[in-house]
Design a protein around this motif. Sequence first.
Motif, PDB file in Angstrom:
ATOM      1  N   ALA A  32       0.818  -1.218   0.000  1.00 20.42           N
ATOM      2  CA  ALA A  32       0.000   0.000   0.000  1.00 20.42           C
ATOM      3  C   ALA A  32       0.850   1.264   0.000  1.00 20.42           C
ATOM      4  O   ALA A  32       0.406   2.310  -0.484  1.00 20.42           O
ATOM      5  CB  ALA A  32      -0.943   0.005   1.196  1.00 20.42           C
ATOM      6  N   TYR A  33       2.070   1.189   0.522  1.00 21.87           N
ATOM      7  CA  TYR A  33       2.941   2.363   0.528  1.00 21.87           C
ATOM      8  C   TYR A  33       3.371   2.763  -0.880  1.00 21.87           C
ATOM      9  O   TYR A  33       3.746   3.904  -1.117  1.00 21.87           O
ATOM     10  CB  TYR A  33       4.185   2.116   1.386  1.00 21.87           C
ATOM     11  CG  TYR A  33       3.891   2.047   2.853  1.00 21.87           C
ATOM     12  CD1 TYR A  33       3.661   3.206   3.585  1.00 21.87           C
ATOM     13  CD2 TYR A  33       3.831   0.826   3.512  1.00 21.87           C
ATOM     14  CE1 TYR A  33       3.381   3.149   4.941  1.00 21.87           C
ATOM     15  CE2 TYR A  33       3.552   0.761   4.867  1.00 21.87           C
ATOM     16  CZ  TYR A  33       3.329   1.926   5.569  1.00 21.87           C
ATOM     17  OH  TYR A  33       3.051   1.859   6.908  1.00 21.87           O
ATOM     18  N   PHE A  34       3.335   1.826  -1.827  1.00 22.98           N
ATOM     19  CA  PHE A  34       3.775   2.084  -3.192  1.00 22.98           C
ATOM     20  C   PHE A  34       2.621   2.417  -4.133  1.00 22.98           C
ATOM     21  O   PHE A  34       2.851   2.624  -5.315  1.00 22.98           O
ATOM     22  CB  PHE A  34       4.556   0.881  -3.723  1.00 22.98           C
ATOM     23  CG  PHE A  34       5.756   0.565  -2.880  1.00 22.98           C
ATOM     24  CD1 PHE A  34       6.903   1.321  -2.982  1.00 22.98           C
ATOM     25  CD2 PHE A  34       5.721  -0.465  -1.960  1.00 22.98           C
ATOM     26  CE1 PHE A  34       8.004   1.043  -2.196  1.00 22.98           C
ATOM     27  CE2 PHE A  34       6.817  -0.748  -1.166  1.00 22.98           C
ATOM     28  CZ  PHE A  34       7.959   0.009  -1.286  1.00 22.98           C
ATOM     29  N   ASP A  35       1.426   2.459  -3.623  1.00 19.57           N
ATOM     30  CA  ASP A  35       0.237   2.783  -4.418  1.00 19.57           C
ATOM     31  C   ASP A  35      -0.213   4.187  -4.054  1.00 19.57           C
ATOM     32  O   ASP A  35      -0.606   4.438  -2.910  1.00 19.57           O
ATOM     33  CB  ASP A  35      -0.867   1.768  -4.120  1.00 19.57           C
ATOM     34  CG  ASP A  35      -2.097   1.963  -4.974  1.00 19.57           C
ATOM     35  OD1 ASP A  35      -2.278   3.050  -5.565  1.00 19.57           O
ATOM     36  OD2 ASP A  35      -2.901   1.016  -5.055  1.00 19.57           O
TER      37      ASP A  35
ATOM     38  N   LEU B 109       6.918   8.906  -2.046  1.00 19.96           N
ATOM     39  CA  LEU B 109       6.611   8.106  -3.225  1.00 19.96           C
ATOM     40  C   LEU B 109       6.974   8.874  -4.490  1.00 19.96           C
ATOM     41  O   LEU B 109       7.539   8.315  -5.429  1.00 19.96           O
ATOM     42  CB  LEU B 109       5.126   7.719  -3.222  1.00 19.96           C
ATOM     43  CG  LEU B 109       4.656   6.737  -4.276  1.00 19.96           C
ATOM     44  CD1 LEU B 109       5.445   5.433  -4.206  1.00 19.96           C
ATOM     45  CD2 LEU B 109       3.173   6.463  -4.108  1.00 19.96           C
ATOM     46  N   ALA B 110       6.681  10.158  -4.513  1.00 27.81           N
ATOM     47  CA  ALA B 110       7.027  10.990  -5.670  1.00 27.81           C
ATOM     48  C   ALA B 110       8.538  11.065  -5.866  1.00 27.81           C
ATOM     49  O   ALA B 110       9.030  11.111  -7.000  1.00 27.81           O
ATOM     50  CB  ALA B 110       6.444  12.389  -5.493  1.00 27.81           C
ATOM     51  N   SER B 111       9.283  11.073  -4.778  1.00 27.42           N
ATOM     52  CA  SER B 111      10.744  11.171  -4.889  1.00 27.42           C
ATOM     53  C   SER B 111      11.349   9.947  -5.564  1.00 27.42           C
ATOM     54  O   SER B 111      12.450  10.027  -6.101  1.00 27.42           O
ATOM     55  CB  SER B 111      11.365  11.376  -3.510  1.00 27.42           C
ATOM     56  OG  SER B 111      11.324  10.182  -2.749  1.00 27.42           O
ATOM     57  N   TRP B 112      10.651   8.830  -5.567  1.00 27.44           N
ATOM     58  CA  TRP B 112      11.157   7.625  -6.223  1.00 27.44           C
ATOM     59  C   TRP B 112      11.279   7.815  -7.732  1.00 27.44           C
ATOM     60  O   TRP B 112      12.042   7.116  -8.379  1.00 27.44           O
ATOM     61  CB  TRP B 112      10.236   6.449  -5.935  1.00 27.44           C
ATOM     62  CG  TRP B 112      10.552   5.761  -4.651  1.00 27.44           C
ATOM     63  CD1 TRP B 112      10.689   6.345  -3.430  1.00 27.44           C
ATOM     64  CD2 TRP B 112      10.779   4.377  -4.461  1.00 27.44           C
ATOM     65  NE1 TRP B 112      10.970   5.399  -2.486  1.00 27.44           N
ATOM     66  CE2 TRP B 112      11.029   4.178  -3.098  1.00 27.44           C
ATOM     67  CE3 TRP B 112      10.772   3.278  -5.303  1.00 27.44           C
ATOM     68  CZ2 TRP B 112      11.297   2.923  -2.562  1.00 27.44           C
ATOM     69  CZ3 TRP B 112      11.025   2.037  -4.762  1.00 27.44           C
ATOM     70  CH2 TRP B 112      11.283   1.869  -3.417  1.00 27.44           C
ATOM     71  N   VAL B 113      10.508   8.732  -8.266  1.00 27.77           N
ATOM     72  CA  VAL B 113      10.560   9.001  -9.707  1.00 27.77           C
ATOM     73  C   VAL B 113      11.030  10.432  -9.968  1.00 27.77           C
ATOM     74  O   VAL B 113      10.690  11.031 -10.979  1.00 27.77           O
ATOM     75  CB  VAL B 113       9.193   8.730 -10.383  1.00 27.77           C
ATOM     76  CG1 VAL B 113       8.917   7.250 -10.460  1.00 27.77           C
ATOM     77  CG2 VAL B 113       8.073   9.459  -9.677  1.00 27.77           C
TER      78      VAL B 113
END
Length: 120
Positions: free
Chosen positions: A55-58, A70-74
């Motif tokens: 759920a942390y990645f959705d 999560l945004a920082s991953w991309v």
Amino acid sequence: MDNDKQVSSYLAHLPAVFHTEPFIGRFLLAFEAVLSGLPKAARPGLEETIDGLHAYFDPEKTDEEFLPWLASWVALSLRADWDTATKRAFIRQVVALYKLRGTKAGLQKMLEIYTGEKSV
């Protein structure tokens, strides 16, 4: 049940010789609380936390406070003035937008998201 008399359910997985010592059952409660969680525990156990890790990645399911992470991953920065729904929608679309980077369509779509206005 009194905490002094409570024993871990993990005790059932040990040989019978350990069942006679009351300390072992209480000692295992600490491990059970961390790994499996206990009914009266304030936090879930590690098993439950790991089970919900997806759920942390959705962007639709994660807590609002995790959206910047999560945004920082991309390599994406979220605007502070956006509401939560806009942030979630932007993160959800970002991979598709990367496919369009450097194109007119990609620039138009990015501007639409950032300004909230449809391009002509």
